[in-house]
Design a protein around this motif. Structure first.
Motif, mmCIF file in Angstrom:
data_model
loop_
_atom_site.group_PDB
_atom_site.id
_atom_site.type_symbol
_atom_site.label_atom_id
_atom_site.label_comp_id
_atom_site.label_asym_id
_atom_site.label_seq_id
_atom_site.Cartn_x
_atom_site.Cartn_y
_atom_site.Cartn_z
ATOM 1 N N LEU A 1 -12.967 -0.204 -6.206
ATOM 2 C CA LEU A 1 -11.883 -0.479 -5.470
ATOM 3 C C LEU A 1 -12.034 -0.894 -3.850
ATOM 4 C CD1 LEU A 1 -9.329 2.359 -6.645
ATOM 5 C CD2 LEU A 1 -9.270 -0.232 -7.104
ATOM 6 N N PRO A 2 -11.366 -1.681 -3.298
ATOM 7 C CA PRO A 2 -11.476 -2.012 -1.866
ATOM 8 C C PRO A 2 -11.374 -0.662 -1.210
ATOM 9 C CG PRO A 2 -10.083 -3.508 -3.046
ATOM 10 C CD PRO A 2 -10.274 -2.713 -3.817
ATOM 11 N N ALA A 3 -11.580 -0.481 0.246
ATOM 12 C CA ALA A 3 -11.692 0.497 1.008
ATOM 13 C C ALA A 3 -10.072 1.225 1.076
ATOM 14 C CB ALA A 3 -12.324 0.656 2.101
ATOM 15 N N HIS A 4 -9.002 0.094 1.219
ATOM 16 C CA HIS A 4 -7.942 0.239 1.588
ATOM 17 C C HIS A 4 -7.160 0.801 0.240
ATOM 18 C CE1 HIS A 4 -7.475 -3.816 -0.035
ATOM 19 N NE2 HIS A 4 -6.200 -3.564 -0.139
ATOM 20 N N LEU A 5 -7.664 0.864 -1.019
ATOM 21 C CA LEU A 5 -6.862 1.214 -2.108
ATOM 22 C C LEU A 5 -7.562 2.620 -2.626
ATOM 23 C CD1 LEU A 5 -6.429 -2.090 -4.191
ATOM 24 C CD2 LEU A 5 -4.754 -0.670 -2.792
ATOM 25 N N ARG A 6 -8.716 3.089 -2.107
ATOM 26 C CA ARG A 6 -9.363 4.314 -2.170
ATOM 27 C C ARG A 6 -8.483 5.568 -1.860
ATOM 28 N NH1 ARG A 6 -15.020 2.389 -0.401
ATOM 29 N NH2 ARG A 6 -15.220 0.366 -1.458
ATOM 30 N N GLU A 7 -8.776 6.515 -2.735
ATOM 31 C CA GLU A 7 -8.204 7.792 -2.066
ATOM 32 C C GLU A 7 -9.007 8.263 -0.976
ATOM 33 O OE1 GLU A 7 -7.238 10.860 -5.102
ATOM 34 O OE2 GLU A 7 -6.758 9.276 -6.649
ATOM 35 N N ASN A 8 -8.379 9.181 -0.093
ATOM 36 C CA ASN A 8 -9.091 9.681 0.976
ATOM 37 C C ASN A 8 -9.779 11.094 0.465
ATOM 38 O OD1 ASN A 8 -8.505 7.539 2.382
ATOM 39 N ND2 ASN A 8 -6.745 8.389 3.743
#
Length: 98
Positions: free
Chosen positions: A91-98
């Motif tokens: 997933l793109p970074a902005h859609l990954r869980e932190n």
């Protein structure tokens, strides 16, 4: 869908550059990216430079465009998408869980 085409600057000034792709020279507006030195790769669309590219990114885009052409013709295209085939999707970074 819009497709950006990588081109190589061969000459130019602040407003217009002469850019090459597959042996053909075209005039490209530089109004969105500013003047660029010869040897710089640009992503172009409808006669305008829209972004400066590094050589690796330009090659990846050229490979993808060649791969699409090969697929349309029914030829083998997998080698042109080596950067995608050899890795797991993420997933793109902005859609990954932190």
């Amino acid at each position: 869908m819009c497709i950006g085409i990588p081109m190589l600057v061969v000459a130019g000034d602040e407003c217009v550059a002469q850019c090459e792709r597959h042996g053909t020279i075209s005039s490209v507006s530089m109004m969105l990216v500013g003047p660029q030195t010869p040897g710089t790769y640009l992503l172009t669309h409808l006669g305008s430079a829209i972004r400066v590219l590094d050589p690796d990114e330009a090659q990846a885009i050229n490979n993808a465009l060649a791969g699409l052409a090969e697929a349309v013709e029914g030829r083998s295209f997998e080698a042109l998408f080596g950067d995608l085939i050899s890795r797991e999707p993420e997933l793109p970074a902005h859609l990954r869980e932190n």
